[in-house]
Write a protein that holds these residues in place. Structure first.
Motif, PDB file in Angstrom:
ATOM      1  N   UNK A  27      32.846 -14.782  23.488  1.00  0.00           N
ATOM      2  CA  UNK A  27      32.589 -13.331  22.989  1.00  0.00           C
ATOM      3  C   UNK A  27      33.308 -12.268  24.116  1.00  0.00           C
ATOM      4  N   UNK A  28      33.376 -12.728  25.286  1.00  0.00           N
ATOM      5  CA  UNK A  28      33.961 -11.894  26.333  1.00  0.00           C
ATOM      6  C   UNK A  28      35.335 -11.857  25.988  1.00  0.00           C
ATOM      7  N   UNK A  29      36.164 -12.701  25.871  1.00  0.00           N
ATOM      8  CA  UNK A  29      37.443 -12.701  25.317  1.00  0.00           C
ATOM      9  C   UNK A  29      37.816 -11.897  24.090  1.00  0.00           C
ATOM     10  N   UNK A  30      36.873 -12.226  23.107  1.00  0.00           N
ATOM     11  CA  UNK A  30      37.005 -11.398  21.610  1.00  0.00           C
ATOM     12  C   UNK A  30      36.837  -9.994  21.989  1.00  0.00           C
ATOM     13  N   UNK A  31      35.743  -9.418  22.768  1.00  0.00           N
ATOM     14  CA  UNK A  31      35.668  -8.091  23.286  1.00  0.00           C
ATOM     15  C   UNK A  31      36.733  -7.440  23.757  1.00  0.00           C
ATOM     16  N   UNK A  32      37.537  -8.045  24.724  1.00  0.00           N
ATOM     17  CA  UNK A  32      38.652  -7.728  25.708  1.00  0.00           C
ATOM     18  C   UNK A  32      39.703  -7.583  24.848  1.00  0.00           C
ATOM     19  N   UNK A  33      40.151  -8.337  23.898  1.00  0.00           N
ATOM     20  CA  UNK A  33      41.264  -8.294  22.824  1.00  0.00           C
ATOM     21  C   UNK A  33      41.036  -6.767  21.937  1.00  0.00           C
ATOM     22  N   UNK A  34      39.758  -6.883  21.457  1.00  0.00           N
ATOM     23  CA  UNK A  34      39.128  -6.016  20.835  1.00  0.00           C
ATOM     24  C   UNK A  34      39.301  -4.582  21.587  1.00  0.00           C
TER      25      UNK A  34
END
Length: 493
Positions: free
Chosen positions: A74-81
């Motif tokens: 979830x943290x990687x997804x949020x960072x990319x978004x």
């Protein structure tokens, strides 16, 4: 020599009383007329690439969760978004200043090239030795560059479109502006989802890496469709007559426009705080509701959701003139209150009926499009004078994108700690706050010629003792010293 210079200064001081001549509407050459219409059309084609980029991660997030279940946390997804949002904030602030100080054309070409560069890097993204984390850091960088271009399109395209529409279709400026800005931005959702479904159907679920790269590649083509025109376009008459490129009195701008800035910045923050994370993570929400983890079925429901949100754009365009900008925005925020509370309070029951959940979810987003989605860009383009329109528009949009970044960052913790229903209840709270900010701080410029505010702004600068040049040097034939009719000199205050 001294007496001649004194005489010129006296003549310039006398001519400044003719500032209301800004209100005069002059005839256009055929090239100016064609350029105005193409500027409006090019804004639509440019902003559709923004809408596509804004919604590109919706289904890509679902794909990455399937391909990299352990790495795509979830943290990687949020960072990319969020990288797109951070880039957009930089782009909106920088290009907002750029399009006021150097011209709409320079800003538009700059943003187009940045989107092409960022989309190309995203399509070719790879991690070192096949590293998944390297891939996601590469994508974070590429999406950040794309974001600068996407963010810059907001002030550059919207200001040029509003000024061109003001010249050629004053009575219908509001509806036309909405159709070439928020409609195409909103259409980016169904477009991104449709492209994903087509590529997925051709490539199949066994080739998901190909699917997401092709979808990213389509984002290269869209901005290229307007690049040639933007290299040949003319700036609007309003800009050529009223541009202030040196010694901009920003302290006087804040003193005059502090109230509308609170309105446009505050309302845009609330709107993007709700809308952007719900757009980025709606595919994930729908996937969790469906339970069977079918990517194609998730995309089909996502397409329905984004399509339901579109009619709100048309309703807002129809209401903005007879109902007024401010009242239409209040109506849209009211939809967040009604549907946000309905879904939030009945979440456990309503999610058992997937079509009903998607329809209500879509209606909430449709009201967002109807009100703040349609009106915020329009109000931000109409509320400020031409010399600082791009700057104030860019600042308002940047504060909105900051709301989007905060909303995206907070979305997953809210879901994990409070429950999914609270994302909708918080949307309802934002709706109430948005109603109050709109009512007390947002001006309503329905039907007013933009040159009227330009004239009032010039008079305000004169009254406060500001001195400087007004107008573009390469179009001095349209400007008279102190008035704004045809002459050989710049207007001087």
């Amino acid at each position: 020599m001294a007496s001649q210079e004194d005489a010129k200064q006296v003549e310039s001081a006398e001519n400044v009383t003719e500032v209301p001549a800004l209100r005069k509407r002059t005839t256009s050459t055929s090239r100016e007329t064609i350029s105005a219409y193409f500027t409006i059309a090019a804004a639509a084609f440019g902003l559709i690439s923004d809408g596509y980029q804004n919604n590109l991660m919706t289904m890509t997030n679902v794909v990455f969760k399937r391909l990299y279940p352990k790495d795509y946390t979830s943290s990687v997804s949020t960072r990319v978004s969020n990288s797109l949002l951070v880039g957009a904030i930089i782009g909106q602030l920088f290009v907002g200043l750029l399009c006021d100080r150097f011209g709409r054309k320079v800003a538009l070409v700059f943003t187009t090239l940045l989107i092409v560069l960022g989309a190309t890097l995203g399509t070719a993204a790879h991690g070192s030795h096949g590293s998944a984390q390297g891939l996601f850091w590469f994508l974070t960088f590429a999406r950040g560059i794309t974001g600068i271009g996407v963010g810059g399109e907001y002030p550059a395209s919207s200001t040029s479109a509003s000024e061109a529409a003001n010249e050629k279709m004053l009575k219908n400026r509001g509806p036309v502006f909405i159709m070439v800005t928020n409609f195409v931005l909103s259409f980016g959702g169904p477009l991104a989802c449709s492209v994903f479904l087509i590529v997925l159907s051709i490539a199949g679920e066994d080739h998901l890496p190909t699917v997401w790269r092709v979808c990213f590649g389509v984002g290269i083509v869209l901005p290229l469709t307007v690049l040639i025109f933007r290299l040949r376009m003319l700036s609007s008459k309003l800009y050529r007559k009223g541009a202030i490129k040196k010694s901009v009195p920003y302290h006087l701008v804040v003193k005059r426009y502090w109230k509308p800035l609170i309105g446009t910045c505050g309302a845009w923050f609330l709107y993007d705080f709700v809308t952007f994370p719900n757009g980025v993570f709606s595919g994930t929400i729908i996937s969790s509701v469906i339970h069977d983890n079918d990517i194609k079925k998730t995309a089909e429901w996502q397409l329905l959701l984004s399509s339901i949100a579109l009619p709100g754009v048309f309703v807002g365009a129809l209401l903005c003139n007879p109902f007024g900008r401010r009242n239409t925005m209040i109506l849209g925020f009211s939809g967040y209150l009604v549907f946000g509370l309905t879904i939030g309070l009945a979440y456990d029951r309503i999610t058992k009926i997937i079509p009903l959940f998607v329809v209500f979810y879509g209606l909430m987003q449709s009201f967002g499009n109807l009100g703040p989605g349609d009106m915020l860009g329009l109000v931000s383009a109409e509320s400020y004078a031409t010399p600082i329109r791009g700057t104030c528009y860019g600042l308002s949009a940047a504060v909105g994108k900051a709301g989007a970044a905060i909303g995206t960052q907070a979305f997953t913790p809210i879901q994990n700690n409070l429950g999914k229903k609270w994302t909708f209840i918080i949307a309802a709270i934002c709706g109430v706050t948005g109603i109050l900010i709109t009512y007390f701080f947002v001006p309503d410029m329905t039907g007013e010629d933009l040159s009227e505010e330009d004239a009032r702004f010039m008079e305000y600068l004169k009254e406060n003792g500001w001195e400087g040049e007004v107008g573009e040097e390469d179009d001095v034939n349209l400007i008279e010293a102190g008035s704004f009719d045809e002459s050989k000199e710049d207007a001087k205050l």
